[in-house]
Structures are given as C-alpha cells and as structure tokens.
Design a protein around this motif. Structure first.
Motif, mmCIF file in Angstrom:
data_model
loop_
_atom_site.group_PDB
_atom_site.id
_atom_site.type_symbol
_atom_site.label_atom_id
_atom_site.label_comp_id
_atom_site.label_asym_id
_atom_site.label_seq_id
_atom_site.Cartn_x
_atom_site.Cartn_y
_atom_site.Cartn_z
ATOM 1 N N LEU A 117 7.835 21.170 1.801
ATOM 2 C CA LEU A 117 7.569 19.736 1.766
ATOM 3 C C LEU A 117 7.346 19.156 3.169
ATOM 4 N N VAL A 118 8.095 19.644 4.125
ATOM 5 C CA VAL A 118 7.929 19.169 5.508
ATOM 6 C C VAL A 118 6.523 19.474 6.010
ATOM 7 N N GLY A 119 5.962 20.599 5.584
ATOM 8 C CA GLY A 119 4.646 21.004 6.061
ATOM 9 C C GLY A 119 3.482 20.413 5.294
ATOM 10 N N LEU A 120 3.751 19.604 4.272
ATOM 11 C CA LEU A 120 2.670 19.027 3.468
ATOM 12 C C LEU A 120 1.782 18.106 4.294
ATOM 13 N N LYS A 121 0.487 18.211 4.093
ATOM 14 C CA LYS A 121 -0.472 17.304 4.719
ATOM 15 C C LYS A 121 -1.004 16.381 3.618
ATOM 16 N N PHE A 126 0.832 -1.199 0.000
ATOM 17 C CA PHE A 126 0.000 0.000 0.000
ATOM 18 C C PHE A 126 0.869 1.253 0.000
ATOM 19 N N LEU A 127 0.222 2.406 -0.130
ATOM 20 C CA LEU A 127 0.929 3.683 -0.228
ATOM 21 C C LEU A 127 1.922 3.884 0.911
ATOM 22 N N GLY A 128 3.159 4.264 0.554
ATOM 23 C CA GLY A 128 4.136 4.674 1.548
ATOM 24 C C GLY A 128 4.768 3.571 2.352
ATOM 25 N N VAL A 129 4.619 2.311 1.923
ATOM 26 C CA VAL A 129 5.145 1.197 2.716
ATOM 27 C C VAL A 129 6.619 0.936 2.438
ATOM 28 N N GLY A 130 7.160 1.489 1.342
ATOM 29 C CA GLY A 130 8.595 1.346 1.083
ATOM 30 C C GLY A 130 8.956 0.487 -0.108
ATOM 31 N N LYS A 131 8.058 0.381 -1.097
ATOM 32 C CA LYS A 131 8.329 -0.474 -2.263
ATOM 33 C C LYS A 131 9.534 0.032 -3.064
ATOM 34 N N THR A 132 9.564 1.335 -3.329
ATOM 35 C CA THR A 132 10.656 1.892 -4.127
ATOM 36 C C THR A 132 11.990 1.715 -3.421
ATOM 37 N N SER A 133 12.006 1.916 -2.114
ATOM 38 C CA SER A 133 13.242 1.716 -1.351
ATOM 39 C C SER A 133 13.699 0.266 -1.437
ATOM 40 N N ALA A 134 12.757 -0.663 -1.381
ATOM 41 C CA ALA A 134 13.098 -2.081 -1.470
ATOM 42 C C ALA A 134 13.731 -2.411 -2.813
ATOM 43 N N ILE A 135 13.190 -1.834 -3.889
ATOM 44 C CA ILE A 135 13.737 -2.092 -5.223
ATOM 45 C C ILE A 135 15.120 -1.454 -5.358
ATOM 46 N N LEU A 136 15.285 -0.235 -4.856
ATOM 47 C CA LEU A 136 16.595 0.413 -4.907
ATOM 48 C C LEU A 136 17.634 -0.394 -4.136
ATOM 49 N N ASN A 137 17.242 -0.945 -2.988
ATOM 50 C CA ASN A 137 18.164 -1.784 -2.215
ATOM 51 C C ASN A 137 18.526 -3.047 -2.979
ATOM 52 N N LEU A 138 17.534 -3.649 -3.624
ATOM 53 C CA LEU A 138 17.792 -4.864 -4.393
ATOM 54 C C LEU A 138 18.738 -4.583 -5.553
ATOM 55 N N ASN A 192 10.699 11.963 -0.560
ATOM 56 C CA ASN A 192 9.723 10.919 -0.267
ATOM 57 C C ASN A 192 9.059 11.283 1.057
ATOM 58 N N LEU A 193 7.750 11.501 1.037
ATOM 59 C CA LEU A 193 7.021 11.874 2.248
ATOM 60 C C LEU A 193 5.975 10.825 2.577
ATOM 61 N N THR A 194 6.053 10.288 3.792
ATOM 62 C CA THR A 194 5.012 9.422 4.341
ATOM 63 C C THR A 194 4.660 9.982 5.712
ATOM 64 N N GLU A 195 3.756 9.310 6.411
ATOM 65 C CA GLU A 195 3.409 9.802 7.748
ATOM 66 C C GLU A 195 4.585 9.688 8.713
ATOM 67 N N GLU A 206 -1.207 11.878 2.297
ATOM 68 C CA GLU A 206 -0.935 10.468 2.562
ATOM 69 C C GLU A 206 0.422 10.079 1.988
ATOM 70 N N ARG A 207 0.798 10.748 0.876
ATOM 71 C CA ARG A 207 1.995 10.347 0.143
ATOM 72 C C ARG A 207 2.468 11.490 -0.738
ATOM 73 N N MET A 208 3.783 11.656 -0.845
ATOM 74 C CA MET A 208 4.359 12.606 -1.780
ATOM 75 C C MET A 208 5.688 12.045 -2.260
ATOM 76 N N LYS A 209 5.887 12.116 -3.577
ATOM 77 C CA LYS A 209 7.178 11.780 -4.169
ATOM 78 C C LYS A 209 7.558 12.898 -5.116
ATOM 79 N N ALA A 210 8.848 13.175 -5.216
ATOM 80 C CA ALA A 210 9.269 14.272 -6.077
ATOM 81 C C ALA A 210 10.735 14.155 -6.444
ATOM 82 N N VAL A 211 11.080 14.751 -7.579
ATOM 83 C CA VAL A 211 12.467 15.035 -7.944
ATOM 84 C C VAL A 211 12.520 16.522 -8.282
ATOM 85 N N PHE A 212 13.470 17.225 -7.678
ATOM 86 C CA PHE A 212 13.548 18.680 -7.845
ATOM 87 C C PHE A 212 14.941 19.095 -8.304
#
Length: 339
Positions: free
Chosen positions: A277-281, A19-31, A299-302, A283-289
């Motif tokens: 970005l820190v103040g965003l309310k 589900f949203l924000g659980v860490g899928k992208t991080s898991a793939i990057l680690n792999l 990467n913003l999660t709760e 469920e999820r935020m991803k960005a490249v700036f």
C-alpha cells in the motif's frame, strides 16, 4: 422521532463535500465523536468506485450501540438517473434510522448541485431541513489546473456555506491567503472560511440553514454525463463467488477506479500488505483489510498512508482511484495473502 410509526420530519441535514483525498470521511468520523448519546444519526455516503469501502470504514469505527446508521451509494455520482439511486438509499435510511441528524458525503467526483436539487425537491421539503453545506478544500491544490479547472471542484466551492481549508498544518506560506482570495472571488459574499487540522471542524459550523435556496436561482442548471454500467448490478451487491474475489472498474470525470472484494476467509499478511500500500501510485486509495494481525482501515492520499485498527468488518475491500492505474496491481495484491 422515537416512535417507529411517527413520520420523519425536518431532519437537520448537512452535505459534506470536497475533492478526492481532502479529508471528508475523517471530518465525519470526528463529528460522530460529538454525537449526543440520546440521538440517532444517519450517514449516506457516495463513492466513485463500485466496491463500496466507506461504509465499512464508518461501521468499523463505530459500535452499534452508538445509534449511527450508514448506507452506501457506490458506482459514481448518486444524483444521476434523476437521483434514483440516492432516493432509494435515502428513503431506506430514513425509514430505518428515523434520525435526529443526516450527514451526506457525495463522491469527490460527484456533482453536489444536482444532489442539492434532489434534496430540495418537493418530495423532501418537509422531510429534510437542509443545514449548512460544508466544502473541504486543500489550499495547496489551487495552483493545480486539474483541480481549479475541474467542474466538480468548482461546483463544490459554489454550493458551500462554509469552506474548510483542511490540512492547514501542511500549508506553506501564502497557501491560506490564496484560498481566502479564491473564496472571495468565486463564492457568495456570506460564505464563511475556516481552517482545520485533520478534519476537526467545530460542530457549530454545521448548524444553520443553507443559503442554497437563495442562490440556486442565480445559477445555470448544468447537465452532466458519467460513465455508467446500468446493465449489470454493482460489484458491491454481487454474491461472493467460489473464488472468493470480485474485481470491478469504473471511469468518468477524467479518473478511473479499480477495486476488489475478498471473502472473509482470505486473510492478508499485515507487513506485506503495508509495504504494498505504501508503494501504490494513485490519486486515492481506501481499504478495509482482514489480516492475521487484526482488522485495519487504510487511507492513501499524496500526503501518505494512514492506518487505523477497526472493530469489525464483513470482508476485505479496496478501491484505487487515479490516472493510468497499473495493470499489475491485482497480482501484487494477491502476493499479500497469507498462504
């Protein structure tokens, strides 16, 4: 698979869902860090929003010399419309990469059973070798009915060969036990449960055939509906207008998204951006700036905001997912631009 003319056959393929924000992208990057240097890997990533951020995050963390090929399917669940968006992107990716391994990350709001049904169809039966399906779960969410009652969340649990209790370092007493009970109640008996910090999953967990074929006959076929805007191209594909900015929205599965693309000439103030970005309310935020201090992925999660420095990106992209997103976000974002 080294010859450009050789057929692509039996590519080991993992679906990595959650589900949203659980860490899928991080898991793939680690792999990816453990990819053998002589292998070519392919990643097919699906996003709920139309902007398409994950591809830039993956590419910004990987040099081209590492032989990792990435393709995005933004704009909602990629299994819709008879799986056509996914099949087009997958066929292009397989043709380009001729990979030794394929990783597929469906959107956290997508339906993995239907994705699996497309991948196990006759068309892909010889091309792909479906390996273990990995589902990441944050055990802290099990008491939240927005998760436990959500059809997608339960589909992700049902298709798993291995459940990964991610973010275990943040659990309270009893959280891990609740997840073990949930798996015992709702998963097939042979489903494995492991726990991980920051998406660090042992590579051995990805090897071995999926049990999906054995269990799919036991499941009722589920037809679902999403909000789609098929009468126009996705925002990720539009040419950049003279204004240097594109905005796009999407909604479905009880969530909404809003995202922006900015031309590379538009640079952001690093500190003002972080404060925004820190103040965003959400469920999820991803960005490249692209900032005046370099290129960064966010990467913003709760659990908070994380920032990583990236090697490169073509343009600034940001996607916000949540409920009742603030209508004033765009004006706040624009104040972070360097004058």
């Amino acid at each position: 698979m080294s010859s450009d003319h050789s057929p692509v056959l039996g590519v080991p393929t993992n679906i990595i869902t959650g589900f949203l924000g659980v860490g899928k992208t991080s898991a793939i990057l680690n792999l990816m860090k453990h990819k053998p240097t002589n292998e070519r890997w392919a990643v097919l990533v699906n996003e709920f929003g139309e902007i398409g951020v994950d591809g830039s995050l993956f590419q910004g963390n990987q040099s081209k010399q590492q032989q990792i090929f990435i393709r995005e399917v933004p704009g909602g669940c990629m299994c819709c419309a008879a799986g056509l968006p996914m099949q087009i992107a997958l066929n292009q990716l397989l043709s380009e990469a001729k990979p030794d391994r394929l990783l597929i990350e469906p959107t956290g709001l997508g339906h993995p059973k239907e994705v699996l049904q497309v991948l196990s169809s006759e068309h892909y039966r010889q091309v792909l070798s479906l390996q273990k399906n990995i589902t990441l779960v944050d055990a802290r969410k099990l008491s939240d009915t927005r998760y436990s009652d959500h059809d997608t969340f339960n589909q992700q649990i049902a298709i798993a060969d291995t459940i990964v209790g991610n973010k275990v370092d943040l659990y309270q007493n009893g959280d891990a036990e609740k997840l073990a009970e949930y798996v015992a109640q709702f998963c097939h008996p042979e489903t494995k449960l492991v726990f991980a910090h920051h998406g660090n999953i042992p590579q051995a967990e990805f090897d071995g055939n999926t049990s999906f074929y054995r269990h799919q006959a036991d499941e009722h076929h589920h037809h679902h509906h999403h909000h789609h805007q098929n009468d126009k191209p996705l925002a990720s594909e539009l040419p950049m207008p003279k204004s240097g900015m594109i905005r796009a929205t999407n909604q479905g599965e009880g969530f909404e998204s809003v995202g922006w693309r900015f031309s590379p000439e538009k640079q952001f103030d690093h500190q003002r951006l972080r404060n925004f970005l820190v103040g965003l309310k959400a469920e999820r935020m991803k960005a490249v700036f692209i900032t005046q201090s370099g290129i960064f992925g966010y990467n913003l999660t709760e659990d908070g905001l994380t920032e990583s420095e990236l090697d490169d990106c073509l343009e600034t992209r940001i996607e916000v997912i949540g409920h009742n997103i603030d209508n004033d976000l765009e004006s706040q974002l624009l104040t972070c631009l360097v004058n």
